[in-house]
Write an enzyme that holds these catalytic residues in place. Structure first.
Site, PDB file in Angstrom:
ATOM      1  N   LYS A  43       0.809  -1.061   0.191  1.00 39.28           N
ATOM      2  CA  LYS A  43      -0.028  -0.051  -0.034  1.00 39.28           C
ATOM      3  C   LYS A  43       0.755   1.241  -0.088  1.00 39.28           C
ATOM      4  O   LYS A  43       0.593   2.171  -0.679  1.00 39.28           O
ATOM      5  CB  LYS A  43      -1.119  -0.085   1.222  1.00 39.28           C
ATOM      6  CG  LYS A  43      -2.305  -0.791   1.063  1.00 39.28           C
ATOM      7  CD  LYS A  43      -3.033  -1.109   2.079  1.00 39.28           C
ATOM      8  CE  LYS A  43      -4.261  -1.964   1.992  1.00 39.28           C
ATOM      9  NZ  LYS A  43      -4.686  -2.323   3.158  1.00 39.28           N
TER      10      LYS A  43
ATOM     11  N   LYS B  30      -7.489  -8.398 -15.340  1.00 46.38           N
ATOM     12  CA  LYS B  30      -8.205  -8.758 -14.155  1.00 46.38           C
ATOM     13  C   LYS B  30      -9.494  -7.515 -13.966  1.00 46.38           C
ATOM     14  O   LYS B  30      -8.852  -6.344 -13.888  1.00 46.38           O
ATOM     15  CB  LYS B  30      -7.465  -8.779 -12.834  1.00 46.38           C
ATOM     16  CG  LYS B  30      -8.135  -9.198 -11.518  1.00 46.38           C
ATOM     17  CD  LYS B  30      -6.985  -9.289 -10.450  1.00 46.38           C
ATOM     18  CE  LYS B  30      -7.853  -9.061  -9.061  1.00 46.38           C
ATOM     19  NZ  LYS B  30      -7.654  -9.587  -8.091  1.00 46.38           N
TER      20      LYS B  30
ATOM     21  N   LYS C  35     -11.923  -1.941 -10.511  1.00 45.25           N
ATOM     22  CA  LYS C  35     -12.578  -0.590 -10.390  1.00 45.25           C
ATOM     23  C   LYS C  35     -11.301   0.341 -10.959  1.00 45.25           C
ATOM     24  O   LYS C  35     -11.735   1.315 -11.569  1.00 45.25           O
ATOM     25  CB  LYS C  35     -13.063  -0.435  -9.103  1.00 45.25           C
ATOM     26  CG  LYS C  35     -12.811   1.093  -8.673  1.00 45.25           C
ATOM     27  CD  LYS C  35     -13.758   0.939  -7.032  1.00 45.25           C
ATOM     28  CE  LYS C  35     -12.659   0.875  -5.853  1.00 45.25           C
ATOM     29  NZ  LYS C  35     -11.513   1.660  -5.903  1.00 45.25           N
TER      30      LYS C  35
END
Ligand code: TRP
Length: 325
Positions: free
Chosen positions: A113, A193, A196
């Site tokens: 992240k 894949k 969003k």
């Protein structure tokens, strides 16, 4: 008494077919055999959007709609918002006192992240993300946690924190176990894949027309330029979706794609029909709930009330074990 189960999802956007097949359909099956808790983890979302949470409330609502549309039933399971059950925060704080920093620094999602989001100085909350997740699970003494493979490091950490707590303060918590959801990768309209963030997703909330439009532009076998050209179903994302949503016709489609008799336009028409038919009951349910905000509100309130009751029972034991209060 049925075993307790908990899972959570971040309200980071509308849910798409990948979320539906990778998680929600499985949850819908599980709600019949477990004492189930499904949590929309809005505090977890703040670990990445804290500086601009302006959409958070509406995203929580959309995710709740997608949960209900998929078939999670408030009469069978608790559907609730994490921030409505303050016991998660209390347990998170207490667990943070017994979680060694090195355990958190080696969690792979923390590193990922920080790199992906280009965060130079990560927040305390981001580092503590898996401790909050452990609290989500432990506050219900959940034993079963349906998740994808990417979440296994978090569950391992939850088990480590559980053992440490029980060792220090007595046997309060059971060790949780992952119920792995082995979902086939869902291809998006560009063949990557479905995600969003790639802009290639088909959403539960899309209309049948929007779905048709998206499928029209979907990538196919790049070697098949027109009808007549032999296709290679094994590399075609449209074929991958046929296998999921149009099982009955798949052998015929495979044969006729390979021979060239079936063109991509007609193949996509077949998929559009099958997919829209498959999603119709889910979309209808979504409409019903979307047009009645009070109904959604009530489901979330009822879920939070049940969650609070279970969580508070656990917290009484935890406070006593830690000599608080
Ligand atoms: N970290 C999970 C994800 O990103 C979401 C989550 C939060 C969760 N708390 C949880 C999943 C508890 C399972 C159990 O998908």
């Amino acid at each position: 008494m049925a075993k307790r189960l908990l899972s959570g999802m971040q309200p980071t956007g509308m849910l798409h077919l990948g979320n539906l097949e990778g998680a929600l359909r499985n949850w819908v099956r599980l709600q019949d055999s477990y004492d189930s808790y499904f949590c929309i983890v809005d505090w977890h979302a703040l670990t990445t959007v804290a500086e601009d949470p302006s959409n958070l409330k509406s995203l929580v609502r959309e995710v709740a709609l997608d949960f209900l549309a998929a078939g999670l039933d408030p009469a069978k399971c608790a559907i609730f918002v994490q921030s409505h059950v303050k016991q998660h925060a209390e347990l998170h704080l207490l667990l943070s006192m017994i979680t060694p920093l090195p355990w958190l620094e080696r969690v792979p999602t923390y590193k990922e992240k920080r790199e992906n989001l280009n965060i130079e100085s990560a927040s305390y909350g981001l580092l503590g993300y898996p401790v909050l997740q452990a609290a989500d699970i432990m506050v219900y003494k959940a034993e079963a946690v349906p998740v994808g493979r990417d979440q296994l490091p978090h569950l391992e950490l939850t088990r480590e924190i559980t053992r440490r707590f029980n060792f220090l303060f007595g046997p309060v918590f059971p060790e949780c176990e992952a119920l792995l959801t082995e979902a086939a990768v869902m291809p998006g309209t560009d063949g990557r894949k479905m995600s969003k963030s790639y802009g290639n997703a088909i959403y539960i909330s899309d209309s049948a027309d929007e779905t048709a439009k998206k499928l029209k532009t979907m990538f196919t076998d790049p070697a098949k330029l027109r009808r007549g050209d032999p296709g290679h179903p094994e590399v075609c994302p449209v074929f991958a979706l046929q296998q999921l949503y149009n099982k009955g016709e798949t052998p015929w489609i495979e044969e006729n794609c390979r021979s060239g008799a079936l063109g991509c336009v007609d193949c996509k028409k077949k998929l559009t029909e099958a997919l829209n038919e498959n999603l119709a009951p889910i979309r209808e349910r979504r409409q019903v709930f979307a047009s009645d905000p009070a109904l959604v509100e009530k489901a979330l309130e009822q879920g939070a009330a049940k969650a609070r009751e279970t969580a508070e029972e656990t917290m009484k034991e935890v406070r006593a074990a830690m000599k608080l209060g």
